[in-house]
Write an enzyme that holds these catalytic residues in place. Structure first.
Site, PDB file in Angstrom:
ATOM      1  N   LEU A 102       0.832  -1.211   0.000  1.00 57.34           N
ATOM      2  CA  LEU A 102       0.000   0.000   0.000  1.00 57.34           C
ATOM      3  C   LEU A 102       0.865   1.258   0.000  1.00 57.34           C
ATOM      4  CD1 LEU A 102      -2.495  -1.337   2.686  1.00 57.34           C
ATOM      5  CD2 LEU A 102      -2.840  -1.321   0.211  1.00 57.34           C
ATOM      6  N   PRO A 103       0.239   2.407  -0.294  1.00 61.02           N
ATOM      7  CA  PRO A 103       1.049   3.628  -0.485  1.00 61.02           C
ATOM      8  C   PRO A 103       1.685   4.217   0.777  1.00 61.02           C
ATOM      9  CG  PRO A 103      -1.100   3.838  -1.559  1.00 61.02           C
ATOM     10  CD  PRO A 103      -1.153   2.618  -0.691  1.00 61.02           C
ATOM     11  N   LYS A 111      15.350  -0.036   5.746  1.00 61.00           N
ATOM     12  CA  LYS A 111      15.150   0.386   4.355  1.00 61.00           C
ATOM     13  C   LYS A 111      15.371   1.886   4.200  1.00 61.00           C
ATOM     14  CE  LYS A 111      12.692   0.823   0.253  1.00 61.00           C
ATOM     15  NZ  LYS A 111      11.453   0.788  -0.510  1.00 61.00           N
TER      16      LYS A 111
END
Lengths: 308, 308, 308, 308
Positions: free
Chosen positions: A65-66, A177
């Site tokens: 998802l965004p 990340k």
């Protein structure tokens, strides 16, 4: 046989889900945009009419998802407060939840906390490798979660990626990340300005790149993604900065990194500077170009025009 | 047999000259500090009482000096204006001149210009690899000069180094070296702040380093020179930041890079920021520590104290 | 009556010399471009056919030149080495030399040293205030030199300026000027990004400017030179960033400031960053626009287009 | 006669409340730390045993709290979601709510939204001026809210401050304040590095400060708060950087400014760099010193030691 629910079939999610289908898993898919579902059912996936519908009964739920708010409301219900009506309320105990979205670590930790209370494993597993890696099944996954959760997730993720790392507990995948992507932005800007300074002094950027690549300036951008046009083949810089990883997405990741820096009261002068330079670049109309186009901020307009 | 004059026997020059002696060349040496000459004559070098004395009659002259002004006055005479009394006035036509100092490109170009007028080949060949590389004969040389000059220089330099690059014409070796070292400083600062941000969020720097090393954040410092204590063995960060490449030397190289950026009107936001951070670090009393100690600018004093 | 030689009749020099003529002084003028001389002789100045011709016999020599190399060769002779044929060799003992150019402090100090040896007073007196201030006779002069030299210079300079400061010994005028202009660039960038952030959050830049002007964010750019279009009348930002102080000149001054920082091993993170941002801005084709146009680096292209 | 509830009696809140008492208003006070209440009741304030107790029946509620989360939970109830049990649920329609805390604009906007739904005026009114200004009643208030709300608030706030600005709608006070304080940090760093560069070149910082103050480098820090020791009297830099505005508070405000920049996708290279430099400074153990001590980051340790 493992049954997987895959929710979120965008540019990344669709090819990732396709690889699960190809691997022979039973894959139920859902996206708010019906057209994206069709491409997957053509390959053998099963369409669901809602996210909860896809997830109910699945062994593994994967989401792509965004942003953090979408992840929180999908897993925890509209208000994101865990008061019911979220995915964690409809899946069976023992279901493995894997969120592959790139979001803020706090959101990942909140969802993980509520999931654990329901005796569910939750793994945050943001990816890198772009749409090409998603299609080829060579993505890198950087995971946060318990050892058990990670081992289970690794088995499923190996159908979609080549490198699967365990960065630490809940949220650690997201932190690792954005640390990596912040560093990447610094490498890209630093390499760009160094190459351009060499060019300004009459050096051939190919020669300078070869030298720095095997010297102490060596870094991923020189190896794989040289930002100077016509130094490497088959990279965005040699193709008008089309394709690749968009400036807007780098701005998003750098925003997440600065959000993380604020939370931990960390000092990140280079990452913060890279963010400002990328925002300026985006505001000048370069948001949808590849992120190596930051090189043009350092080049002479005259040089660029002569190229064109 | 080739006869070499080696001028400048400091921490780098002495072991470099020693490797030439070991390779069987005839080596005449000179340094303003007589003690340094003794260590070389013990190995078989021939002492000279002046730089010009060493150079007269040599096939190759190699210099290793602190700064551009020393190089200019040695080759061109006191005033640096080429009016006689410099090395270029005492050597025979066809002598190969190699300057291994790290200096500003302008000085290298001025000396090269006057040398060419005397029908001499001049190659600027700054090194990287540190005193360890000098002793082991594994230095990297980055050369500027004509093709002929480079090919000749390569043969001699191969006795002292493992990698010998040709960056371009006169001065290009200096430009390439400072481009590389500027980029190195950016890698070091960027890697330091990324690792510390991970630590601030509870990540293990070893794990984070492993992940970034093989991801798009991969760079030389993660491979060879991790700045976070106790992540790698046998690097300065795991030894109290002793040894290695001093902060003061990085400040010098970053000064040269900024000097070059001013000359070419180049924009180097990351390199300029790295210089400021390194100057602050040096001014706080860290000038003689290894340059990876910049990591401590980002760590918490409390964390550092607990280590100590 | 004082007789003055004025050398260098560019955009700044011509109106400055004109004010000396208007004040009733005997003014001999010279410039390499004959046309510029004509405008001054029309006002009553006396044309000279060479710089030395103008200077010979003058009580005061004033120079206004582009860069340090021009100043050195004019005062000290072609090679800049003081070996004769310079202005200092043709003027009488006791002549007052005033250089109003903005140049590097080192050059000013070198010229001062040779001048003193000839029993001449030399004052470096860079100006600020732009062409408007030059025409109006309201320039600011920041002087370096002896107390005696300064007092004498002040009398002459008062015909061209409103504020005349004594910053210290030889070269101090240049140092003070570039410290000031470096700080000015930081004020301009910092004010621009603060105003744009307010705008991005829906604030009226006029209101925000009024508040910050009288608060702890107050600075010269908010008082006199607001970079946001249509906040103040009669400033470049409200006139398409035309006129004023060109980006290219700010880049020059920031280059001088970084050159100074390298010489003194000073850390100037903000000044160095401002320089990089201004170089990028110039390279994108904005070199001849007013320096407050840096504001556009932070604005949205869309916003700018809507204005236009 | 106006009755005021004042909640939050810290270093700033206590003297502010005291000025309301002195002005003859009826003031009910509350703080989680009972000792702080005592000092106010000695002056004539009325103690309350809870925040809601103080607020019930008041014409005006004023709050002075550490962070956005405290403001949200106090006004909106524990969860901050407006589900009852907050201040807005216990006060009468028409009550004027003024929050003087420095918090994120989003929190101010959320509280304002819920307040408006209850027909209450809410004004965000962060202050500047420090504890000295709080005691003297000379604070600056920067307000966000409706025109009506602002006019009402102005009357009450004028008992505690000298300057009361209306920046715009809900949250605009917070935005304007952090824009200002971000700019202030840039002024402070930029002025520090400029002064130190002058010192490094032998200039007297008093003379340089005087020149820049009246030139285009002029700014609030040169006028009121010179960071270089012994240039101004009665400022923290001349008193070992004690007192004044703590580094930790500047770090907090710069965190709020970067949070705002992320929300609006704004580029703030100078503000972001100032934050990193201040975080480094705090992490080195300077968190409780005055924020002008950033000057020491640029000075030579040797210079500092000689002072001490």
């Amino acid at each position: 046989m493992t049954s997987v629910a895959f929710i979120g079939l965008g540019h990344m999610g669709a090819p990732m889900a396709a690889n699960l289908v190809k691997a022979g898993l039973t894959v139920r898919v859902f996206d708010l945009v019906p057209e994206t579902i069709k491409s997957l059912t053509d390959l053998g996936a099963i369409a669901s009419s809602s996210a909860c519908g896809a997830a109910a009964g699945a062994d593994v739920v994967i989401t792509m998802l965004p942003a953090g708010k979408h992840v929180r409301s999908l897993y925890l219900g509209e208000s994101g407060g865990g008061e019911g009506k979220g995915l964690i309320d409809v899946v069976a105990k023992g279901t493995l939840l894997i969120d592959c979205s790139t979001i803020d670590a706090q959101s990942a930790q909140v969802v993980a906390k509520f999931a654990v209370e329901k005796e569910l494993e939750f793994v945050d597993a943001p990816v890198s490798g772009g749409t090409a890696g998603a299609a080829a099944g060579t993505l890198t996954f950087i995971c946060g979660g318990s050892d058990t959760g990670f081992e289970q997730a690794k088995e499923v993720l190996s159908n979609m990626g080549a490198n699967i790392f365990h960065a630490g507990g809940a949220g650690a995948g997201q932190v690792a990340k954005i640390c990596n992507n912040m560093l990447l932005s610094v490498l890209m800007v630093g390499t760009s300005e160094s190459l351009q300074m060499g060019i300004d002094h009459g050096l051939d950027p190919k020669v300078l790149s070869e030298i720095m690549k095997v010297s102490s300036g060596g870094n991923w951008t020189l190896n794989k993604y040289n930002p100077c046009p016509d130094v490497m083949e088959s990279v965005p810089s040699s193709n008008g900065y089309q394709g690749g990883f968009m400036v807007d997405l780098m701005v998003k990741d750098l925003g997440l990194s600065q959000e993380a820096a604020l939370l931990s009261n960390s000092s990140t002068p280079m990452g913060a500077l890279a963010r400002s330079l990328y925002v300026n670049h985006a505001r000048q109309g370069n948001g949808t170009r590849d992120f190596s186009s930051i090189f043009e901020q350092f080049a002479n307009v005259q040089q660029i025009k002569n190229k064109g």
